[in-house]
Design a protein around this motif. Sequence first.
Motif, PDB file in Angstrom:
ATOM      1  N   SER A  48       1.333  -1.021   0.286  1.00 41.48           N
ATOM      2  CA  SER A  48       0.429  -0.429   0.405  1.00 41.48           C
ATOM      3  C   SER A  48       0.456   1.772  -0.083  1.00 41.48           C
ATOM      4  N   ARG A  49       0.439   1.810  -0.816  1.00 38.97           N
ATOM      5  CA  ARG A  49       0.441   4.003  -1.141  1.00 38.97           C
ATOM      6  C   ARG A  49      -0.074   4.592  -1.007  1.00 38.97           C
ATOM      7  N   LEU A  50       0.458   5.866   0.154  1.00 40.63           N
ATOM      8  CA  LEU A  50      -0.514   6.766   0.165  1.00 40.63           C
ATOM      9  C   LEU A  50       0.057   8.275  -1.263  1.00 40.63           C
ATOM     10  N   LEU A  51      -0.759   8.464  -1.691  1.00 41.80           N
ATOM     11  CA  LEU A  51      -0.478   9.191  -2.782  1.00 41.80           C
ATOM     12  C   LEU A  51      -1.529  10.671  -2.832  1.00 41.80           C
ATOM     13  N   GLU A  52      -1.468  11.476  -3.117  1.00 43.15           N
ATOM     14  CA  GLU A  52      -2.067  12.925  -3.157  1.00 43.15           C
ATOM     15  C   GLU A  52      -2.027  13.953  -4.191  1.00 43.15           C
ATOM     16  N   ARG A  53      -2.523  14.779  -4.487  1.00 45.05           N
ATOM     17  CA  ARG A  53      -2.305  16.229  -5.422  1.00 45.05           C
ATOM     18  C   ARG A  53      -1.366  16.599  -4.505  1.00 45.05           C
ATOM     19  N   LEU A  63       0.933  13.701  -8.789  1.00 51.47           N
ATOM     20  CA  LEU A  63       0.163  12.585  -7.027  1.00 51.47           C
ATOM     21  C   LEU A  63       2.378  12.247  -6.654  1.00 51.47           C
ATOM     22  N   ILE A  64       1.682  13.240  -5.155  1.00 55.64           N
ATOM     23  CA  ILE A  64       2.874  12.728  -4.676  1.00 55.64           C
ATOM     24  C   ILE A  64       2.471  11.586  -3.990  1.00 55.64           C
ATOM     25  N   ASP A  65       3.883  11.015  -3.479  1.00 52.30           N
ATOM     26  CA  ASP A  65       3.558   9.574  -2.480  1.00 52.30           C
ATOM     27  C   ASP A  65       4.090  10.098  -1.099  1.00 52.30           C
ATOM     28  N   SER A  66       2.650  10.141  -0.090  1.00 50.46           N
ATOM     29  CA  SER A  66       3.002  10.355   1.203  1.00 50.46           C
ATOM     30  C   SER A  66       3.521   9.247   1.543  1.00 50.46           C
ATOM     31  N   THR A  67       3.957   8.526   1.254  1.00 45.60           N
ATOM     32  CA  THR A  67       3.555   6.676   2.585  1.00 45.60           C
ATOM     33  C   THR A  67       4.171   7.337   3.478  1.00 45.60           C
ATOM     34  N   PRO A  68       3.647   7.274   4.618  1.00 49.55           N
ATOM     35  CA  PRO A  68       4.641   6.953   5.826  1.00 49.55           C
ATOM     36  C   PRO A  68       5.590   5.348   6.299  1.00 49.55           C
ATOM     37  N   ALA A  69       6.206   6.277   7.180  1.00 53.17           N
ATOM     38  CA  ALA A  69       7.747   4.577   7.337  1.00 53.17           C
ATOM     39  C   ALA A  69       6.797   3.337   7.575  1.00 53.17           C
ATOM     40  N   ASP A  70       5.887   3.860   8.555  1.00 55.83           N
ATOM     41  CA  ASP A  70       4.803   3.651   9.269  1.00 55.83           C
ATOM     42  C   ASP A  70       3.315   3.394   9.666  1.00 55.83           C
ATOM     43  N   ASP A  71       2.488   2.172  10.194  1.00 55.74           N
ATOM     44  CA  ASP A  71       1.141   2.990  10.593  1.00 55.74           C
ATOM     45  C   ASP A  71       0.632   3.837   9.038  1.00 55.74           C
ATOM     46  N   LEU A  72       0.173   2.600   8.069  1.00 54.84           N
ATOM     47  CA  LEU A  72      -0.497   4.009   7.077  1.00 54.84           C
ATOM     48  C   LEU A  72      -1.917   4.688   7.857  1.00 54.84           C
ATOM     49  N   THR A  73      -2.443   3.346   7.796  1.00 52.19           N
ATOM     50  CA  THR A  73      -3.986   3.443   8.761  1.00 52.19           C
ATOM     51  C   THR A  73      -4.523   4.813   9.288  1.00 52.19           C
ATOM     52  N   GLY A  74      -3.127   4.377  10.680  1.00 56.47           N
ATOM     53  CA  GLY A  74      -2.402   6.018  11.732  1.00 56.47           C
ATOM     54  C   GLY A  74      -2.659   6.918  10.825  1.00 56.47           C
ATOM     55  N   TYR A  75      -2.139   6.913  10.230  1.00 51.53           N
ATOM     56  CA  TYR A  75      -1.384   8.187   9.367  1.00 51.53           C
ATOM     57  C   TYR A  75      -2.724   9.167   8.574  1.00 51.53           C
ATOM     58  N   TRP A  76      -3.456   8.184   7.623  1.00 50.10           N
ATOM     59  CA  TRP A  76      -4.367   8.920   7.287  1.00 50.10           C
ATOM     60  C   TRP A  76      -5.776   8.725   8.143  1.00 50.10           C
ATOM     61  N   GLN A  77      -5.734   8.793   9.351  1.00 47.88           N
ATOM     62  CA  GLN A  77      -6.719   8.367   9.775  1.00 47.88           C
ATOM     63  C   GLN A  77      -6.213   9.771  10.626  1.00 47.88           C
ATOM     64  N   ARG A  78      -5.303   9.662  10.964  1.00 43.21           N
ATOM     65  CA  ARG A  78      -5.017  11.343  11.872  1.00 43.21           C
ATOM     66  C   ARG A  78      -5.170  13.050  10.904  1.00 43.21           C
ATOM     67  N   ARG A  79      -4.742  12.500   9.545  1.00 44.52           N
ATOM     68  CA  ARG A  79      -5.114  13.481   8.797  1.00 44.52           C
ATOM     69  C   ARG A  79      -6.466  13.767   8.195  1.00 44.52           C
ATOM     70  N   ARG A  80      -6.786  12.898   8.235  1.00 40.01           N
ATOM     71  CA  ARG A  80      -8.824  13.256   8.500  1.00 40.01           C
ATOM     72  C   ARG A  80      -8.962  13.893   9.579  1.00 40.01           C
ATOM     73  N   ALA A  81      -8.798  13.428  11.056  1.00 45.84           N
ATOM     74  CA  ALA A  81      -9.661  13.958  11.577  1.00 45.84           C
ATOM     75  C   ALA A  81      -9.162  15.525  11.665  1.00 45.84           C
ATOM     76  N   ARG A  82      -7.533  16.128  11.603  1.00 45.39           N
ATOM     77  CA  ARG A  82      -7.121  17.374  11.846  1.00 45.39           C
ATOM     78  C   ARG A  82      -8.081  18.327  10.413  1.00 45.39           C
ATOM     79  N   ASP A  83      -8.452  17.341   8.954  1.00 39.21           N
ATOM     80  CA  ASP A  83      -9.133  17.766   7.497  1.00 39.21           C
ATOM     81  C   ASP A  83     -10.481  17.477   7.470  1.00 39.21           C
ATOM     82  N   PRO A  84     -11.828  16.760   7.854  1.00 39.26           N
ATOM     83  CA  PRO A  84     -12.969  16.657   7.696  1.00 39.26           C
ATOM     84  C   PRO A  84     -13.057  16.805   6.464  1.00 39.26           C
ATOM     85  N   ASP A  85     -12.773  17.666   5.750  1.00 40.03           N
ATOM     86  CA  ASP A  85     -12.722  17.609   3.950  1.00 40.03           C
ATOM     87  C   ASP A  85     -12.349  16.962   3.610  1.00 40.03           C
TER      88      ASP A  85
END
Length: 107
Positions: A48-53, A63-85
């Motif tokens: 799994s990789r995380l990509l974003e504009r 598309l920029i690769d934003s994949t964290p070194a670990d805890d991919l799910t936790g990373y996007w959930q934290r991002r989502r908590a800060r940015d509900p949009d």
Amino acid sequence: MSDRLPTQVLVSALLRQVNDAGGFGAVLAKGDPQAGAVLVVAVNRGESRLLERGIGPDGRPGLIDSTPADDLTGYWQRRRARDPDLWVIELDIADSPRLAAEVLGTG
């Protein structure tokens, strides 16, 4: 008025493209239907990789690769908590970066 399509339309188009190509796509978190950012969880053969504009090294949108070194799910959930949009979508298909770039207008 902006020339940019609403995020909800782009996400729907991307999921349809992935489905039509024989892959699987799902919305993990819905964001703002008009202008939310999109974070793509690209899955291919268990990886799994995380990509974003964003702006690439050449100064152009991409598309920029934003994949964290670990805890991919936790990373996007934290991002989502800060940015509900923020939209978070998962694409399980071999060519997900190319499909995402084409539909999201970064390719």
